[in-house]
Design an enzyme around this catalytic site. Structure first.
Site, PDB file in Angstrom:
ATOM      1  N   GLU A  51       0.831  -1.234   0.174  1.00 24.01           N
ATOM      2  CA  GLU A  51      -0.014  -0.079  -0.100  1.00 24.01           C
ATOM      3  C   GLU A  51       0.949   1.147  -0.036  1.00 24.01           C
ATOM      4  O   GLU A  51       1.931   1.405   0.909  1.00 24.01           O
ATOM      5  CB  GLU A  51      -0.982   0.010   1.217  1.00 24.01           C
ATOM      6  CG  GLU A  51      -1.706   1.278   1.487  1.00 24.01           C
ATOM      7  CD  GLU A  51      -2.757   1.065   2.657  1.00 24.01           C
ATOM      8  OE1 GLU A  51      -3.381   0.292   2.701  1.00 24.01           O
ATOM      9  OE2 GLU A  51      -2.676   2.007   3.474  1.00 24.01           O
ATOM     10  N   HIS A  75      -8.255   2.756  -3.565  1.00 20.31           N
ATOM     11  CA  HIS A  75      -9.202   3.083  -2.439  1.00 20.31           C
ATOM     12  C   HIS A  75      -9.896   4.197  -2.871  1.00 20.31           C
ATOM     13  O   HIS A  75      -9.552   4.937  -3.720  1.00 20.31           O
ATOM     14  CB  HIS A  75      -8.267   3.434  -1.267  1.00 20.31           C
ATOM     15  CG  HIS A  75      -7.362   2.702  -0.768  1.00 20.31           C
ATOM     16  ND1 HIS A  75      -7.022   2.575   0.656  1.00 20.31           N
ATOM     17  CD2 HIS A  75      -6.439   1.517  -1.170  1.00 20.31           C
ATOM     18  CE1 HIS A  75      -5.983   1.606   0.829  1.00 20.31           C
ATOM     19  NE2 HIS A  75      -5.802   1.053  -0.324  1.00 20.31           N
ATOM     20  N   ARG A  80     -15.827   3.280   3.755  1.00 22.31           N
ATOM     21  CA  ARG A  80     -16.584   4.553   4.314  1.00 22.31           C
ATOM     22  C   ARG A  80     -15.694   5.812   4.374  1.00 22.31           C
ATOM     23  O   ARG A  80     -16.071   6.852   3.997  1.00 22.31           O
ATOM     24  CB  ARG A  80     -17.211   4.195   5.573  1.00 22.31           C
ATOM     25  CG  ARG A  80     -18.283   5.506   6.071  1.00 22.31           C
ATOM     26  CD  ARG A  80     -18.437   5.321   7.639  1.00 22.31           C
ATOM     27  NE  ARG A  80     -17.226   6.243   8.303  1.00 22.31           N
ATOM     28  CZ  ARG A  80     -17.183   6.215   9.508  1.00 22.31           C
ATOM     29  NH1 ARG A  80     -18.450   6.177  10.422  1.00 22.31           N
ATOM     30  NH2 ARG A  80     -16.261   6.734  10.044  1.00 22.31           N
ATOM     31  N   GLY A  81     -14.654   5.512   4.858  1.00 24.24           N
ATOM     32  CA  GLY A  81     -13.536   6.642   5.058  1.00 24.24           C
ATOM     33  C   GLY A  81     -13.883   7.223   6.443  1.00 24.24           C
ATOM     34  O   GLY A  81     -14.724   7.111   7.269  1.00 24.24           O
ATOM     35  N   ASP A  82     -12.660   8.274   6.809  1.00 29.59           N
ATOM     36  CA  ASP A  82     -12.719   8.860   8.206  1.00 29.59           C
ATOM     37  C   ASP A  82     -13.709  10.259   7.885  1.00 29.59           C
ATOM     38  O   ASP A  82     -13.798  10.815   6.990  1.00 29.59           O
ATOM     39  CB  ASP A  82     -11.280   9.160   8.603  1.00 29.59           C
ATOM     40  CG  ASP A  82     -10.634   7.958   9.050  1.00 29.59           C
ATOM     41  OD1 ASP A  82     -11.050   7.019   9.450  1.00 29.59           O
ATOM     42  OD2 ASP A  82      -9.179   7.887   8.603  1.00 29.59           O
ATOM     43  N   TRP A 122      -6.689   7.155  -0.989  1.00 31.53           N
ATOM     44  CA  TRP A 122      -7.545   7.933  -1.451  1.00 31.53           C
ATOM     45  C   TRP A 122      -7.944   8.924  -0.398  1.00 31.53           C
ATOM     46  O   TRP A 122      -8.511   8.583   0.707  1.00 31.53           O
ATOM     47  CB  TRP A 122      -8.725   7.379  -2.224  1.00 31.53           C
ATOM     48  CG  TRP A 122      -9.932   8.421  -2.813  1.00 31.53           C
ATOM     49  CD1 TRP A 122     -10.817   8.936  -2.027  1.00 31.53           C
ATOM     50  CD2 TRP A 122     -10.031   8.414  -4.098  1.00 31.53           C
ATOM     51  NE1 TRP A 122     -11.702   9.606  -2.818  1.00 31.53           N
ATOM     52  CE2 TRP A 122     -11.187   9.353  -4.268  1.00 31.53           C
ATOM     53  CE3 TRP A 122      -9.220   8.299  -5.154  1.00 31.53           C
ATOM     54  CZ2 TRP A 122     -11.693  10.056  -5.689  1.00 31.53           C
ATOM     55  CZ3 TRP A 122      -9.784   8.941  -6.562  1.00 31.53           C
ATOM     56  CH2 TRP A 122     -10.897   9.812  -6.408  1.00 31.53           C
TER      57      TRP A 122
END
Length: 595
Positions: free
Chosen positions: A20, A80, A110-112, A52
């Site tokens: 990654e 991502h 979902r993401g932060d 992303w």
């Protein structure tokens, strides 16, 4: 090729692995990451993933980097994609761009929460979680069959979730039932805990590949921030082995490699066939791990004798091991800036992600999940109260110096021992409303094993130029510039910038100030902390964003928000270096004499 198909057809007796990367903050870092990926592609990863930013904040760079990996290096890429701040049009745009670049794998997250927000709030009700994103891709004819889709899982529990483990696993099954093809887990250290969790996942009827996330420990400070942020379970044996070597950067890095090797051996012996390495855009530790395991052929690093320290081999009973993404280039606590990124391209990985690291490094400026204040609104109110005046802010900073407050928005923990050496000077600056956010004392050749100042390998000497960094008013910057002409005598460099982006400095264009360096046996001089304009301006953006984020914890129109936003809009961030490191009080004489 789709990752799910590659995994299904994988027949080697060695486990597969993926790497990654994140898009570097600077153009130079981006340019230097590409050859690094080229080298790491020689390790034959099954795929490479590219992160992303929330709401597409790194969209262009993420797509550019993913396209380069996919097309120019012929490595299958996982892009991502998060729901944060994303609407249907942006999701469609990103998916089309991925298709255009030949990308066939998406990690749907979902993401932060967006920066400055305590809670995650959907911009588009169609995208409130990873499951929604999976369902949307699978139900949209334009994209339904074009991608293998991965989702995230949290063996130690999601840090923001109040759900039970069984409820979280049920949600994971919903994501898989919606069309996910594979799972990549959050980083962890507790191997036994992971294996118990994995069995529960299988018992719940989830049969798709589960790829454990692995990250070798790079520095003790980053590890501490990691486990606090993730709420990771760390076996006491790991902490007991780390603490005695916490001041030796090289031994910590070696231990991180040894621990990762031990974890991977135990996981692979338990039947795990593949792993996901979070590289933080660093290569040495990952390569050392793979070569130690003999999962890859010999390399230039092996030829350079980068061998795991034999005295730090982790015993099997300690391989109960957890990990999370930067380290980033975070604003460190006072005095911690001496643990910087090296300016030599060949040694960028040795002491990664220092506050004033080399802006040309691929790892420079990594915020990752560590960006921002990393604190909830309720915690912020408890720790920092409700400042309504400049005097309140001054009291907060002074209280922190004396241990009456555990943190400030710019210092995540108590004042460290190195800063205690200059406590009277820091106190004097803060009491005049020059709020300090970074500093170090001048040091003229202290043993590299010193528990307070030391860093790097043993049997060496380390040096530091005194520097200090603080927020002050425009009139103070005016006065400091006058003092440069009268008292600086060429020994003092100053750079200052404000929220608007105005810059005032006497540093020559292109100058690079090494403020921390070490002399060690068998090595060239190591310059571990560098202050120059590009890195300062990148940090300046982060520093003023902290004022914005802090202000967002208070309601619009409140005295607290007005104060903090006014401070952000009117104050300057100033960094001052005194080059006479042989005089311990030289910097302080410049700042205080005659005042």
């Amino acid at each position: 090729m789709k990752l799910s198909e590659k995994i299904a057809s994988y027949t080697s007796s060695r486990p597969f692995y993926t790497f990654e990367f994140f898009p570097p903050r600077t153009d130079q870092g981006f340019e230097n990451l590409v050859p690094r990926i080229t080298r790491m592609a020689g390790l034959n990863p099954l795929a490479v993933s590219v992160t992303w930013g929330a709401g597409g904040s790194t969209k262009d760079r993420s797509l550019e980097l993913a396209g380069i990996v996919q097309r120019e290096h012929c490595v299958d890429t996982i892009l991502h994609l998060t729901c944060t701040n994303m609407e249907k049009g942006l999701v469609d745009e990103a998916l089309r761009a991925a298709k255009d670049r030949g990308i066939q794998n998406i990690l749907a997250l979902r993401g932060d929460p967006p920066r400055g927000e305590e809670d995650w709030i959907a911009t588009d009700d169609r995208f409130t979680n990873g499951k929604n994103l999976v369902s949307y891709i699978r139900s949209t004819p334009e994209f339904a069959s074009d991608f293998a889709i991965g989702v995230a899982a949290y063996p130690d529990g999601h840090p923001e979730s109040s759900l039970t483990e069984e409820e979280e696993i049920a949600n994971l099954k919903d994501k898989v039932d919606s069309g996910a093809d594979f799972i990549i887990t959050q980083l962890f250290y507790d191997v036994d805990g992971f294996l118990r969790w994995l069995q529960k996942v299988r018992d719940a009827g989830i049969t798709v590949p589960v790829i454990p996330g692995i990250m070798p420990i790079q520095t003790y400070a980053s590890f501490q921030r990691l486990i606090k942020l993730c709420g990771s379970r760390v076996p006491p044996s790991i902490m007991a082995e780390l603490e005695p070597i916490s001041n030796d950067d090289q031994r910590v890095k070696n231990y991180g490699v040894s621990l990762a090797v031990s974890m991977l051996r135990k996981l692979s012996a338990s039947g795990i066939k593949g792993f996901h390495f979070c590289t933080l855009n660093l290569e040495k530790s990952i390569q050392r791990v793979l070569e130690t395991l003999k999962w890859t052929g010999p390399s230039t690093l092996e030829q350079n004798k980068l061998i795991v320290d034999s005295e730090l081999t982790v015993s099997p009973h300690n391989a109960t091991g957890s990990a999370k993404m930067h380290l980033m280039n975070l604003p460190e606590v006072e005095g911690e800036a001496g643990k910087g990124e090296l300016n030599n391209a060949a040694t960028w990985d040795d002491f990664p992600n220092g506050r004033f690291g080399d802006f040309k490094s691929p790892a420079y400026g990594d915020q990752g999940p560590w960006g921002g204040l990393l604190i909830s609104r309720n915690e912020a109110l408890i720790q920092w109260g409700r400042p309504k005046s400049v005097q309140d802010l001054t009291k907060l900073f002074v209280d922190h110096l004396h241990g009456r407050r555990a943190s400030t928005p710019f210092s995540r923990g108590p004042l460290i021992p190195e800063s205690q050496m200059i406590l009277p000077q820091l106190e004097r600056l803060n009491e005049r409303e020059w709020w300090t956010v970074g500093s170090q004392p001048a040091v003229d050749g202290i043993d590299s094993g010193d528990p307070v100042i030391g860093w790097g390998p043993r049997s060496g000497y380390v040096f530091q130029k005194g520097f200090v960094e603080f927020f002050c008013e425009t009139k103070d910057v005016d006065e400091l510039e006058k003092r440069l002409d009268i008292h600086g005598k060429g020994w003092v460099h100053l750079i200052a910038s404000n929220y608007k982006g105005e810059i005032r400095t006497n540093i020559p264009e292109g100058a690079r100030n090494a403020v921390t360096w070490g002399v060690f046996p068998g090595q060239e001089i190591v310059q571990s902390t560098i202050i120059e304009q590009a890195s300062f301006l990148n940090w300046k953006e982060e520093a003023f964003a902290i004022w914005s984020e802090w202000s967002s914890f208070y309601r619009p129109g409140s005295e607290e928000r007005k104060l903090l936003e006014n401070i952000r809009d009117t104050r300057w961030l100033v960094s001052i270096v005194h080059h006479d490191y042989k005089k311990a009080d030289a910097l302080w004489q410049f700042l205080f004499d005659g005042q």
